[in-house]
Design a protein around this motif. Structure first.
Motif, PDB file in Angstrom:
ATOM      1  N   VAL A   1       0.836  -1.185   0.000  1.00 46.49           N
ATOM      2  CA  VAL A   1       0.000   0.000   0.000  1.00 46.49           C
ATOM      3  C   VAL A   1       0.883   1.251   0.000  1.00 46.49           C
ATOM      4  N   GLN A   2       0.621   2.165  -0.954  1.00 47.20           N
ATOM      5  CA  GLN A   2       1.374   3.407  -1.034  1.00 47.20           C
ATOM      6  C   GLN A   2       0.837   4.423  -0.022  1.00 47.20           C
ATOM      7  N   THR A   3       1.741   5.152   0.585  1.00 46.46           N
ATOM      8  CA  THR A   3       1.331   6.234   1.469  1.00 46.46           C
ATOM      9  C   THR A   3       0.934   7.425   0.628  1.00 46.46           C
ATOM     10  N   LYS A   4      -0.198   7.999   0.913  1.00 45.22           N
ATOM     11  CA  LYS A   4      -0.652   9.124   0.119  1.00 45.22           C
ATOM     12  C   LYS A   4       0.176  10.376   0.415  1.00 45.22           C
ATOM     13  N   PHE A   5       0.361  11.181  -0.632  1.00 43.14           N
ATOM     14  CA  PHE A   5       1.082  12.439  -0.495  1.00 43.14           C
ATOM     15  C   PHE A   5       0.087  13.553  -0.170  1.00 43.14           C
ATOM     16  N   GLN A   6       0.508  14.449   0.702  1.00 48.08           N
ATOM     17  CA  GLN A   6      -0.321  15.592   1.087  1.00 48.08           C
ATOM     18  C   GLN A   6       0.089  16.799   0.248  1.00 48.08           C
ATOM     19  N   ALA A   7      -0.870  17.399  -0.449  1.00 51.24           N
ATOM     20  CA  ALA A   7      -0.547  18.444  -1.409  1.00 51.24           C
ATOM     21  C   ALA A   7      -1.526  19.604  -1.309  1.00 51.24           C
TER      22      ALA A   7
ATOM     23  N   VAL B   1      -1.488  19.871  -9.102  1.00 53.32           N
ATOM     24  CA  VAL B   1      -0.513  20.215  -8.066  1.00 53.32           C
ATOM     25  C   VAL B   1       0.649  20.882  -8.784  1.00 53.32           C
ATOM     26  N   ALA B   2       0.739  22.201  -8.673  1.00 51.39           N
ATOM     27  CA  ALA B   2       1.793  22.941  -9.364  1.00 51.39           C
ATOM     28  C   ALA B   2       3.075  22.922  -8.523  1.00 51.39           C
ATOM     29  N   GLY B   3       4.001  23.794  -8.887  1.00 51.08           N
ATOM     30  CA  GLY B   3       5.281  23.848  -8.179  1.00 51.08           C
ATOM     31  C   GLY B   3       6.385  23.204  -9.000  1.00 51.08           C
TER      32      GLY B   3
ATOM     33  N   VAL C   1      18.597  18.035  -3.324  1.00 52.52           N
ATOM     34  CA  VAL C   1      18.497  18.169  -4.766  1.00 52.52           C
ATOM     35  C   VAL C   1      17.413  19.170  -5.137  1.00 52.52           C
ATOM     36  N   GLY C   2      17.467  19.614  -6.390  1.00 50.86           N
ATOM     37  CA  GLY C   2      16.459  20.502  -6.928  1.00 50.86           C
ATOM     38  C   GLY C   2      15.877  19.931  -8.207  1.00 50.86           C
ATOM     39  N   VAL C   3      14.638  20.298  -8.482  1.00 57.43           N
ATOM     40  CA  VAL C   3      13.954  19.876  -9.701  1.00 57.43           C
ATOM     41  C   VAL C   3      13.298  21.106 -10.312  1.00 57.43           C
ATOM     42  N   GLY C   4      13.451  21.257 -11.636  1.00 63.91           N
ATOM     43  CA  GLY C   4      12.909  22.415 -12.326  1.00 63.91           C
ATOM     44  C   GLY C   4      11.759  22.070 -13.253  1.00 63.91           C
ATOM     45  N   TRP C   5      11.622  22.844 -14.313  1.00 64.26           N
ATOM     46  CA  TRP C   5      10.462  22.747 -15.203  1.00 64.26           C
ATOM     47  C   TRP C   5      10.430  21.446 -15.999  1.00 64.26           C
ATOM     48  N   ILE C   6      11.607  20.924 -16.393  1.00 68.32           N
ATOM     49  CA  ILE C   6      11.648  19.748 -17.268  1.00 68.32           C
ATOM     50  C   ILE C   6      11.740  18.475 -16.437  1.00 68.32           C
ATOM     51  N   ARG C   7      10.820  17.551 -16.720  1.00 69.00           N
ATOM     52  CA  ARG C   7      10.793  16.266 -16.027  1.00 69.00           C
ATOM     53  C   ARG C   7      11.515  15.170 -16.811  1.00 69.00           C
ATOM     54  N   ASN C   8      11.431  15.230 -18.143  1.00 72.27           N
ATOM     55  CA  ASN C   8      12.039  14.192 -18.973  1.00 72.27           C
ATOM     56  C   ASN C   8      12.085  14.664 -20.415  1.00 72.27           C
ATOM     57  N   SER C   9      12.812  13.944 -21.245  1.00 74.93           N
ATOM     58  CA  SER C   9      12.879  14.234 -22.675  1.00 74.93           C
ATOM     59  C   SER C   9      13.186  12.933 -23.404  1.00 74.93           C
ATOM     60  N   CYS C  10      13.301  12.999 -24.721  1.00 74.57           N
ATOM     61  CA  CYS C  10      13.495  11.760 -25.485  1.00 74.57           C
ATOM     62  C   CYS C  10      14.864  11.147 -25.258  1.00 74.57           C
ATOM     63  N   ARG C  11      15.857  11.950 -24.907  1.00 74.42           N
ATOM     64  CA  ARG C  11      17.244  11.540 -24.637  1.00 74.42           C
ATOM     65  C   ARG C  11      18.022  11.130 -25.895  1.00 74.42           C
ATOM     66  N   ARG C  12      17.389  11.095 -27.072  1.00 77.97           N
ATOM     67  CA  ARG C  12      18.028  10.528 -28.260  1.00 77.97           C
ATOM     68  C   ARG C  12      18.274  11.529 -29.380  1.00 77.97           C
TER      69      ARG C  12
ATOM     70  N   ASN D   1       1.546  15.909 -14.747  1.00 81.13           N
ATOM     71  CA  ASN D   1       2.151  15.299 -13.560  1.00 81.13           C
ATOM     72  C   ASN D   1       1.948  16.243 -12.375  1.00 81.13           C
ATOM     73  N   HIS D   2       2.110  15.704 -11.171  1.00 81.43           N
ATOM     74  CA  HIS D   2       2.001  16.523  -9.973  1.00 81.43           C
ATOM     75  C   HIS D   2       3.372  17.074  -9.585  1.00 81.43           C
ATOM     76  N   GLY D   3       3.366  18.335  -9.160  1.00 82.16           N
ATOM     77  CA  GLY D   3       4.608  19.020  -8.848  1.00 82.16           C
ATOM     78  C   GLY D   3       4.904  19.117  -7.369  1.00 82.16           C
ATOM     79  N   GLY D   4       5.577  20.217  -7.005  1.00 80.02           N
ATOM     80  CA  GLY D   4       6.203  20.301  -5.696  1.00 80.02           C
ATOM     81  C   GLY D   4       5.387  20.899  -4.576  1.00 80.02           C
ATOM     82  N   PHE D   5       4.157  21.398  -4.845  1.00 79.38           N
ATOM     83  CA  PHE D   5       3.354  21.944  -3.755  1.00 79.38           C
ATOM     84  C   PHE D   5       2.758  20.807  -2.939  1.00 79.38           C
ATOM     85  N   ALA D   6       3.623  20.056  -2.303  1.00 81.42           N
ATOM     86  CA  ALA D   6       3.235  18.845  -1.577  1.00 81.42           C
ATOM     87  C   ALA D   6       4.338  18.499  -0.587  1.00 81.42           C
ATOM     88  N   ASN D   7       4.058  17.524   0.252  1.00 79.37           N
ATOM     89  CA  ASN D   7       5.093  17.121   1.202  1.00 79.37           C
ATOM     90  C   ASN D   7       6.172  16.277   0.532  1.00 79.37           C
ATOM     91  N   LYS D   8       5.796  15.574  -0.568  1.00 79.34           N
ATOM     92  CA  LYS D   8       6.765  14.743  -1.265  1.00 79.34           C
ATOM     93  C   LYS D   8       6.542  14.835  -2.774  1.00 79.34           C
TER      94      LYS D   8
END
Length: 339
Positions: free
Chosen positions: A2-8, A62-64, A87-98, A121-128
């Protein structure tokens, strides 16, 4: 298991105020990390996404996307981070890499299109936050988290074009709009050896602009002064979110000068073609930055102690903070601190 729910804090419908909300995160993939969020920079883009101004938002939202925190879980194939790393995370989550752009470290112009952290996707305005490890960045030890957060979007947004177009020390660089983007542009351009001129309609910002590193300051509405410096700037960075007199801006450019837009006013750009052609001037746009420049920017900021001017507020005050940004009352970035 069971996954623990994130609070956002989420906007459930377009334009609605954010409210407390919880969600079940996707399983941690082999290339993912989980972050205990401590700080979020508040970007005007979060407000655009809340209001679905670009018709790409999915709700509940969930922005951020200027997120700093510590790693709490690591996917099985991630071998370059450790539990507890900041660590930090910005606007880009992933790309094609190729594609050729990704292979150059310019994932911001991925030919297949990059994946935005808060687009679908859900962003950083959350506990996790769970996200792709390859687009997370170690924060240098001598950058505090509140200063680092805005660098992950605002910082990289201005660093990328400055790094690209400042070719030698002494270049004359103009920055239009002294706000969240503009004040960092002044700091970075000065550290890169440019002669920096700040342009603003707010004459009250002159002292601050010079404290950020501007050598000169001009009131955008002073027609006589603007005429005196016509043709003086090698690079102009337009960092404001309001429409400006584009013809006036172009007249500031020297021959072979570059006019770069990083702010996004809701308007049509009218280009004076005679000035463009006979002056061999260029009009360019720039959007955030790829992994190559993101890592470089964080190190450059740490070495040169380039930090945004920030006001911290508790994450629970997110709606008040958004109102402040929307009303142009932030000086110059608001950082939300988890409680």
């Amino acid at each position: 298991m069971v996954q623990t729910k994130f609070q956002a804090y989420a906007s459930l419908k377009p334009g609605e105020k954010l409210q407390q909300w919880e969600y079940e995160p996707t399983p941690l993939g082999p290339h993912d990390i989980e972050i205990q969020v401590t700080h979020n920079g508040l970007c005007h883009t979060d407000i655009h996404m809340r209001d679905n101004d670009w018709n790409v938002s999915k709700f509940p939202l969930v922005a951020g996307h200027e997120v700093v925190g510590k790693i709490t879980q690591i996917g099985n194939d991630v071998n370059y981070f450790n539990i507890g790393d900041r660590v930090g995370v910005g606007w880009i989550r992933n790309s094609c890499r190729r594609c050729s752009a990704c292979l150059r470290g310019e994932e911001n112009v991925c030919r297949q299109g990059y994946t935005g952290l808060i687009v679908g996707n859900h962003g950083g305005f959350a506990n996790k936050l769970r996200t792709t490890a390859d687009f997370a960045y170690k924060i240098p030890d001598n950058l505090d988290s509140a200063s680092a957060a805005p660098l992950l979007c605002a910082g990289i947004t201005v660093y990328t074009p400055l790094r690209t177009y400042i070719k030698n020390p002494g270049m004359k660089v103009g920055v239009i709009g002294i706000g969240g983007l503009g004040h960092l542009a002044i700091k970075f351009a000065r550290a890169m050896g440019a002669e920096v001129t700040a342009f603003s309609t707010s004459v009250s910002k002159e002292a601050e602009a010079k404290s950020f590193g501007a050598h000169h300051f001009y009131n955008w509405n002073d027609a006589e002064k603007m005429q005196q410096i016509s043709g003086s700037q090698d690079l102009i960075l337009s960092a404001g979110s309001s429409e400006i007199d584009w013809d006036k801006a172009f007249k500031l450019l020297a021959n072979n000068g570059v006019f770069c837009l990083v702010g996004l006013p809701v308007s049509t750009l009218n280009i004076p073609l005679l000035s463009l052609v006979f002056g061999q001037k260029s009009v360019v746009g720039s959007v955030v930055g790829g992994r190559r420049f993101m890592n470089e920017m964080l190190e450059f900021a740490a070495i040169n102690q380039i930090m945004p001017m920030v006001e911290t507020m508790p994450l629970s005050h997110i709606n008040a903070a958004m109102d402040k940004v929307a009303n142009n009352q932030a000086r110059y970035r608001i950082v939300l601190v988890s409680e």
